[in-house]
Design an enzyme around this catalytic site. Sequence first.
Site, PDB file in Angstrom:
ATOM      1  N   HIS A 180      -5.069   9.618   0.291  1.00 48.48           N
ATOM      2  CA  HIS A 180      -4.923   8.829   1.514  1.00 48.48           C
ATOM      3  C   HIS A 180      -5.186   9.698   2.754  1.00 48.48           C
ATOM      4  O   HIS A 180      -4.740   9.399   3.855  1.00 48.48           O
ATOM      5  CB  HIS A 180      -3.524   8.208   1.600  1.00 48.48           C
ATOM      6  CG  HIS A 180      -3.474   6.963   2.430  1.00 48.48           C
ATOM      7  ND1 HIS A 180      -3.530   6.987   3.802  1.00 48.48           N
ATOM      8  CD2 HIS A 180      -3.371   5.669   2.080  1.00 48.48           C
ATOM      9  CE1 HIS A 180      -3.449   5.748   4.268  1.00 48.48           C
ATOM     10  NE2 HIS A 180      -3.361   4.921   3.229  1.00 48.48           N
TER      11      HIS A 180
ATOM     12  N   HIS B 237       3.687  -2.287   3.134  1.00 44.29           N
ATOM     13  CA  HIS B 237       3.763  -0.968   2.497  1.00 44.29           C
ATOM     14  C   HIS B 237       5.099  -0.868   1.770  1.00 44.29           C
ATOM     15  O   HIS B 237       6.143  -1.007   2.410  1.00 44.29           O
ATOM     16  CB  HIS B 237       3.613   0.143   3.549  1.00 44.29           C
ATOM     17  CG  HIS B 237       2.274   0.120   4.233  1.00 44.29           C
ATOM     18  ND1 HIS B 237       1.967  -0.761   5.261  1.00 44.29           N
ATOM     19  CD2 HIS B 237       1.138   0.837   4.005  1.00 44.29           C
ATOM     20  CE1 HIS B 237       0.725  -0.577   5.647  1.00 44.29           C
ATOM     21  NE2 HIS B 237       0.185   0.391   4.894  1.00 44.29           N
TER      22      HIS B 237
ATOM     23  N   HIS C   9      -5.891   2.790  -4.062  1.00 47.74           N
ATOM     24  CA  HIS C   9      -5.939   2.950  -2.608  1.00 47.74           C
ATOM     25  C   HIS C   9      -6.571   4.280  -2.219  1.00 47.74           C
ATOM     26  O   HIS C   9      -6.878   4.490  -1.061  1.00 47.74           O
ATOM     27  CB  HIS C   9      -4.501   2.871  -2.055  1.00 47.74           C
ATOM     28  CG  HIS C   9      -4.422   2.623  -0.582  1.00 47.74           C
ATOM     29  ND1 HIS C   9      -5.383   1.926   0.136  1.00 47.74           N
ATOM     30  CD2 HIS C   9      -3.464   2.963   0.336  1.00 47.74           C
ATOM     31  CE1 HIS C   9      -5.033   1.853   1.414  1.00 47.74           C
ATOM     32  NE2 HIS C   9      -3.871   2.484   1.569  1.00 47.74           N
TER      33      HIS C   9
ATOM     34  N   ASP D 235       0.824  -1.215   0.000  1.00 43.82           N
ATOM     35  CA  ASP D 235       0.000   0.000   0.000  1.00 43.82           C
ATOM     36  C   ASP D 235       0.856   1.263   0.000  1.00 43.82           C
ATOM     37  O   ASP D 235       2.038   1.241   0.346  1.00 43.82           O
ATOM     38  CB  ASP D 235      -0.883   0.037   1.258  1.00 43.82           C
ATOM     39  CG  ASP D 235      -1.971  -1.031   1.238  1.00 43.82           C
ATOM     40  OD1 ASP D 235      -1.930  -1.898   0.343  1.00 43.82           O
ATOM     41  OD2 ASP D 235      -2.835  -0.997   2.136  1.00 43.82           O
ATOM     42  N   ASP D 236       0.188   2.362  -0.343  1.00 47.41           N
ATOM     43  CA  ASP D 236       0.670   3.738  -0.119  1.00 47.41           C
ATOM     44  C   ASP D 236       1.760   4.205  -1.092  1.00 47.41           C
ATOM     45  O   ASP D 236       2.168   5.360  -1.031  1.00 47.41           O
ATOM     46  CB  ASP D 236       1.192   3.942   1.322  1.00 47.41           C
ATOM     47  CG  ASP D 236       0.102   3.760   2.365  1.00 47.41           C
ATOM     48  OD1 ASP D 236      -1.042   3.411   1.963  1.00 47.41           O
ATOM     49  OD2 ASP D 236       0.373   3.958   3.561  1.00 47.41           O
TER      50      ASP D 236
HETATM   51 ZN    ZN Z   1      -2.681   2.892   3.352  1.00 53.51          ZN
END
Ligand code: ZN
Length: 525
Positions: free
Chosen positions: A381, A485, A377, A329-330
């Site tokens: 965020h 991540h 995602h 993620d991210d």
């Molecule tokens: Zn995240």
Amino acid sequence: MKEVKGKNNQKSNVNKKKNQSTIAKRIASTKIEEKKVEGPNLKELEMDIKEDILHKPPHRKFYLPFYFCLFILLIVLFIGMHLCVPSITLNGDNPLEISYHQSYVESGAKAKWLGKDLTDHIKISGVVDTSKIGTYTISYSVKEGIFEVHQERIVLVVDKKAPSIVLEGDADVNICPNSEFKEIGYQAIDEYDGDLTDKVVVQKKEDSIIYSVKDASGNRISVTRNIHKVDTTSPTITLKGNQTTYLGLDEAYQEPGYTADDNCNGDLTDRVKVTGSVTKGKEGTYTLVYEVADDANNKTKVERKVIVSQRTDPSSGVVKKGVIYLTFDDGPSSVTTGDILNILKEEGVKATFFVTNSGPDYLIKRIFDEGHTIALHTATHNYATVYSSVENYFNDLNTVSNRVKRITGQTSKIIRFPGGSSNTISRNYSVGIMSTLVNEVLSRGYRYYDWNIDSQDAAGANRDQVYRNVTSALSKNKANMVLMHDIKTATRDAIRDIIHYGKENGYTFERIDMDTYMVRQRINN
Ligand code: ZN
């Protein structure tokens, strides 16, 4: 001699008349006198004189030596001239033939005069332009006193190199039986004349095409393309629907359809034979086989797998037990994502990246190009933004979706909520929004994925902790959805060992696709 003899005879005749009386006395006295009296008669003498006048040239004795001396004098003069005039002898060939663009090298000449070397005095003039075909003259001259001599060398610049013909496509072409060859194209280039494509003569024979061309200097080339009337290409079968289909126990299999196409026979869908069947309600993996052959008996076979299994929610997909889904993620991050991609490539593992608006475009492209799944995602965020309203959530999601579409050309329908669907932080911005969003994304065709293994990298776990958190939670009895991540160095440093652990312990790695079982958490807001 006759002349002398003649004079004596004349005298004797006179004496004969004067002294006729004394002859008798003298006859006996001397033999010599007797002989004089007995000489030839007058007639004979006249004959002798006439003969001499008629047949003997009067100056003969004088002319013969004169010509001889003249001849000798001429020879002496001739040799003398040769010795006095310098001579030039060319080195190398004359005429000299050289190829176009080959450089002309002066091979020089030798000059001599009376045994003296005058080579250094030779003047050479003339230019050979080897970029142009033609006849050139190089002059050599040398001067010594009043004498000056010249020599010439003829230099022929010629084009002896044949043009080249380049065929587009192969030199051996297979075409369908009962069809005609369609020209694919060709090009003819000559180093001197340039493009000669327009001058190519194409000769069609039964099983070949001959391309010939001649340049301006008469150099020829011909190239042959062989035509084989044969069909070696198999038909293609295209399955509609997925190659692997998942069914619940209560679902009957319905054939989604297929098409078959052949390069020579065209549409062969009607000739496809399907074997295999699926039993409704009976768990298992079924294989359906689709086969077809063209007129040349080239065969094609494809398979479709149908997996029938029990599942609580038909839309969730089939649980692939013992599969590890590495999810990141991210990102992407220009610091760490590239390293992670390198490791995944070296290990032959595919993963899933839930991307945001951060990081450079080229990494999104690389993730996509290297066969991983690009998932969404949200762009920012930012919880305050994305969970403030349903509208704001989708606006933000569309932003990152558009980015991915722009870079990869494809739209992703696989998403992960920031904080997961079970997050409670969203309650700070909009009460009950997660309950609304999970149904809303599903109804809009998205599939959302939470996780069942947390590496804790976002919470600050170090490399060893990340490794332990993941490997200790793996199970062969579930689909292992691992939260990580790719912006974290601890994850980057642990990922290879995690993959090794998984491989050594009989796990397989897959990326998320639209058939992947949706690992979901309990909604808390
Ligand atoms: Zn995240």
